[in-house]
Design a protein around this motif. Structure first.
Motif, PDB file in Angstrom:
ATOM      1  N   GLN A 116       0.809  -1.213   0.000  1.00 31.92           N
ATOM      2  CA  GLN A 116       0.000   0.000   0.000  1.00 31.92           C
ATOM      3  C   GLN A 116       0.846   1.268   0.000  1.00 31.92           C
ATOM      4  N   VAL A 117       2.131   1.123   0.347  1.00 32.89           N
ATOM      5  CA  VAL A 117       3.001   2.293   0.395  1.00 32.89           C
ATOM      6  C   VAL A 117       3.162   2.893  -0.987  1.00 32.89           C
ATOM      7  N   TYR A 118       3.312   2.029  -2.007  1.00 38.48           N
ATOM      8  CA  TYR A 118       3.544   2.522  -3.362  1.00 38.48           C
ATOM      9  C   TYR A 118       2.423   3.455  -3.835  1.00 38.48           C
ATOM     10  N   GLY A 119       1.180   2.989  -3.692  1.00 38.51           N
ATOM     11  CA  GLY A 119       0.050   3.800  -4.140  1.00 38.51           C
ATOM     12  C   GLY A 119      -0.075   5.096  -3.362  1.00 38.51           C
ATOM     13  N   ALA A 120       0.105   4.989  -2.016  1.00 37.57           N
ATOM     14  CA  ALA A 120      -0.003   6.188  -1.180  1.00 37.57           C
ATOM     15  C   ALA A 120       1.091   7.187  -1.536  1.00 37.57           C
ATOM     16  N   ALA A 121       2.306   6.671  -1.754  1.00 35.83           N
ATOM     17  CA  ALA A 121       3.427   7.557  -2.076  1.00 35.83           C
ATOM     18  C   ALA A 121       3.218   8.212  -3.448  1.00 35.83           C
ATOM     19  N   ASP A 122       2.715   7.455  -4.410  1.00 35.22           N
ATOM     20  CA  ASP A 122       2.461   8.035  -5.738  1.00 35.22           C
ATOM     21  C   ASP A 122       1.407   9.144  -5.651  1.00 35.22           C
ATOM     22  N   ASP A 123       0.382   8.905  -4.853  1.00 33.90           N
ATOM     23  CA  ASP A 123      -0.659   9.930  -4.681  1.00 33.90           C
ATOM     24  C   ASP A 123      -0.086  11.184  -4.012  1.00 33.90           C
ATOM     25  N   LEU A 124       0.777  10.974  -3.038  1.00 37.17           N
ATOM     26  CA  LEU A 124       1.413  12.120  -2.373  1.00 37.17           C
ATOM     27  C   LEU A 124       2.305  12.881  -3.346  1.00 37.17           C
ATOM     28  N   ALA A 125       2.966  12.147  -4.207  1.00 34.14           N
ATOM     29  CA  ALA A 125       3.824  12.791  -5.198  1.00 34.14           C
ATOM     30  C   ALA A 125       2.997  13.631  -6.168  1.00 34.14           C
ATOM     31  N   GLU A 126       1.826  13.105  -6.562  1.00 35.40           N
ATOM     32  CA  GLU A 126       0.948  13.860  -7.453  1.00 35.40           C
ATOM     33  C   GLU A 126       0.467  15.149  -6.794  1.00 35.40           C
ATOM     34  N   ARG A 127       0.337  15.127  -5.483  1.00 38.48           N
ATOM     35  CA  ARG A 127      -0.090  16.324  -4.745  1.00 38.48           C
ATOM     36  C   ARG A 127       1.074  17.303  -4.549  1.00 38.48           C
ATOM     37  N   GLY A 128       2.277  16.866  -4.908  1.00 42.93           N
ATOM     38  CA  GLY A 128       3.437  17.720  -4.720  1.00 42.93           C
ATOM     39  C   GLY A 128       4.039  17.631  -3.335  1.00 42.93           C
ATOM     40  N   LEU A 129       3.682  16.582  -2.579  1.00 39.74           N
ATOM     41  CA  LEU A 129       4.139  16.457  -1.198  1.00 39.74           C
ATOM     42  C   LEU A 129       5.369  15.565  -1.049  1.00 39.74           C
ATOM     43  N   LEU A 130       5.704  14.828  -2.108  1.00 40.01           N
ATOM     44  CA  LEU A 130       6.886  13.955  -2.068  1.00 40.01           C
ATOM     45  C   LEU A 130       7.728  14.147  -3.321  1.00 40.01           C
ATOM     46  N   GLU A 131       9.013  13.936  -3.171  1.00 40.41           N
ATOM     47  CA  GLU A 131       9.913  13.799  -4.303  1.00 40.41           C
ATOM     48  C   GLU A 131      10.150  12.311  -4.513  1.00 40.41           C
ATOM     49  N   VAL A 132      10.147  11.880  -5.769  1.00 40.01           N
ATOM     50  CA  VAL A 132      10.398  10.473  -6.088  1.00 40.01           C
ATOM     51  C   VAL A 132      11.782  10.372  -6.716  1.00 40.01           C
ATOM     52  N   ILE A 133      12.636   9.613  -6.077  1.00 41.65           N
ATOM     53  CA  ILE A 133      13.998   9.409  -6.584  1.00 41.65           C
ATOM     54  C   ILE A 133      14.018   8.086  -7.340  1.00 41.65           C
ATOM     55  N   GLU A 134      14.236   8.173  -8.643  1.00 42.67           N
ATOM     56  CA  GLU A 134      14.169   6.987  -9.500  1.00 42.67           C
ATOM     57  C   GLU A 134      15.439   6.156  -9.360  1.00 42.67           C
ATOM     58  N   SER A 135      15.560   5.522  -8.234  1.00 41.84           N
ATOM     59  CA  SER A 135      16.691   4.625  -7.978  1.00 41.84           C
ATOM     60  C   SER A 135      16.159   3.205  -7.931  1.00 41.84           C
ATOM     61  N   SER A 136      16.994   2.296  -7.567  1.00 38.68           N
ATOM     62  CA  SER A 136      16.559   0.905  -7.442  1.00 38.68           C
ATOM     63  C   SER A 136      16.985   0.390  -6.069  1.00 38.68           C
ATOM     64  N   PRO A 137      16.081   0.218  -5.129  1.00 39.28           N
ATOM     65  CA  PRO A 137      14.642   0.460  -5.298  1.00 39.28           C
ATOM     66  C   PRO A 137      14.305   1.954  -5.274  1.00 39.28           C
ATOM     67  N   LYS A 138      13.072   2.263  -5.694  1.00 37.97           N
ATOM     68  CA  LYS A 138      12.609   3.641  -5.721  1.00 37.97           C
ATOM     69  C   LYS A 138      12.613   4.217  -4.297  1.00 37.97           C
ATOM     70  N   THR A 139      13.040   5.485  -4.177  1.00 38.92           N
ATOM     71  CA  THR A 139      13.122   6.137  -2.870  1.00 38.92           C
ATOM     72  C   THR A 139      12.238   7.375  -2.861  1.00 38.92           C
ATOM     73  N   TYR A 140      11.640   7.636  -1.707  1.00 38.86           N
ATOM     74  CA  TYR A 140      10.744   8.780  -1.555  1.00 38.86           C
ATOM     75  C   TYR A 140      11.316   9.755  -0.529  1.00 38.86           C
ATOM     76  N   ARG A 141      11.152  11.047  -0.798  1.00 40.38           N
ATOM     77  CA  ARG A 141      11.632  12.061   0.124  1.00 40.38           C
ATOM     78  C   ARG A 141      10.567  13.163   0.238  1.00 40.38           C
ATOM     79  N   PRO A 142      10.207  13.545   1.453  1.00 39.53           N
ATOM     80  CA  PRO A 142       9.150  14.549   1.615  1.00 39.53           C
ATOM     81  C   PRO A 142       9.645  15.952   1.282  1.00 39.53           C
ATOM     82  N   VAL A 143       8.729  16.802   0.816  1.00 42.53           N
ATOM     83  CA  VAL A 143       9.085  18.201   0.572  1.00 42.53           C
ATOM     84  C   VAL A 143       9.182  18.918   1.910  1.00 42.53           C
TER      85      VAL A 143
END
Length: 268
Positions: free
Chosen positions: A55-82
């Motif tokens: 469920q983290v993936y979907g929640a994080a993607d939604d947060l990113a769409e809202r502009g609340l997270l940065e998505v770092i395209e690494s392997s694995p994908k990393t998330y960082r809050p604004v």
């Protein structure tokens, strides 16, 4: 309470607050966890929260769409809050937009006639809603308004404005009170202020309004903690006319008693 328990409670409270701002439960938990960690993968977020990894993936993607997270395209994908200041602004603006949209829509849907019909009685709770209802009923008056305001604090400015507007349009307006200062408040208007004197006191149970001898609102404070105000009102109905007759009789009786004592009624 241990530090871990205190931290868990603080995170839970923060997540609940974010939910009131429009985030889903998982979105709020992911955002709070990333704030604490500074960033992380879906696995790391899941390990430090109650959100399943799937469920983290979907929640994080939604947060990113809202502009609340940065998505770092690494392997694995990393998330960082604004930054929190940015998140605060984004969520506040979104809440304001949604509030405006909701109430604009409700304004369009609202029926023009919201009065109880027949013998129906409507109830209200809370000082502001009651003040607004009183002001609306006064604005709808055709001929007469009688408002019982035990104290100066009982008469909100929204109500005072509605009373002045009604009087200036030709409606007969009377304010019954135990507070002499209301004479000054309505000086220069066509409003009658009837002040109960110490020789002829009134035992006010609360606020009351009578409009056109057929619409009545009665309000009184509750015994709850904190103290609140509750009201009931009825429109152009048999109940309203009966209550209005009682109010009119009581007011006339008070005037008669007053004529035998010190003058407490002045035409403003």
């Amino acid at each position: 309470m241990s530090r871990d328990n205190a931290t868990a409670m603080s995170e839970r409270e923060a997540a609940e607050a974010l939910e009131t701002l429009g985030l889903s439960n998982y979105e709020a938990q992911v955002f709070v966890t990333l704030q604490r960690l500074g960033g992380g993968t879906a696995q790391g977020v899941s390990r430090h929260s109650e959100v399943p990894r799937s469920q983290v993936y979907g929640a994080a993607d939604d947060l990113a769409e809202r502009g609340l997270l940065e998505v770092i395209e690494s392997s694995p994908k990393t998330y960082r809050p604004v930054e929190l200041s940015t998140a605060r602004q984004l969520l506040t603006e979104r809440l304001e937009r949604e509030t405006t949209r909701a109430f604009d829509t409700l304004e369009e849907l609202r029926a023009s006639d919201r009065s109880p019909t027949g013998g129906d009685v409507a109830t209200l709770r809370g000082r502001r809603p009651i003040d607004d209802r009183i002001a609306t009923l006064v604005a709808d008056a055709d001929s007469t308004v009688v408002f019982v305001s035990p104290t100066a604090e009982s008469l909100a400015e929204t109500i005072a404005t509605a009373l002045r507007d009604a009087a200036s349009s030709g409606v007969s307006v009377t304010v019954v009170t135990a507070e002499p200062s209301l004479r000054d408040r309505f000086a220069g208007t066509e409003i009658d202020v009837f002040v109960m004197s110490e020789d002829n006191p009134a035992d006010f149970a609360g606020r009351a309004l009578m409009v056109d001898d057929r619409t009545v609102l009665l309000a009184a404070e509750t015994d709850s903690s904190p103290v609140e105000e509750e009201a009931l009102w009825t429109g152009d109905s048999s109940i309203g006319r009966i209550l209005a007759a009682f109010m009119r009789s009581g007011m006339e009786s008070g005037r008669e008693r007053h004529r035998g004592g010190p003058s407490g009624h002045e035409r403003q």
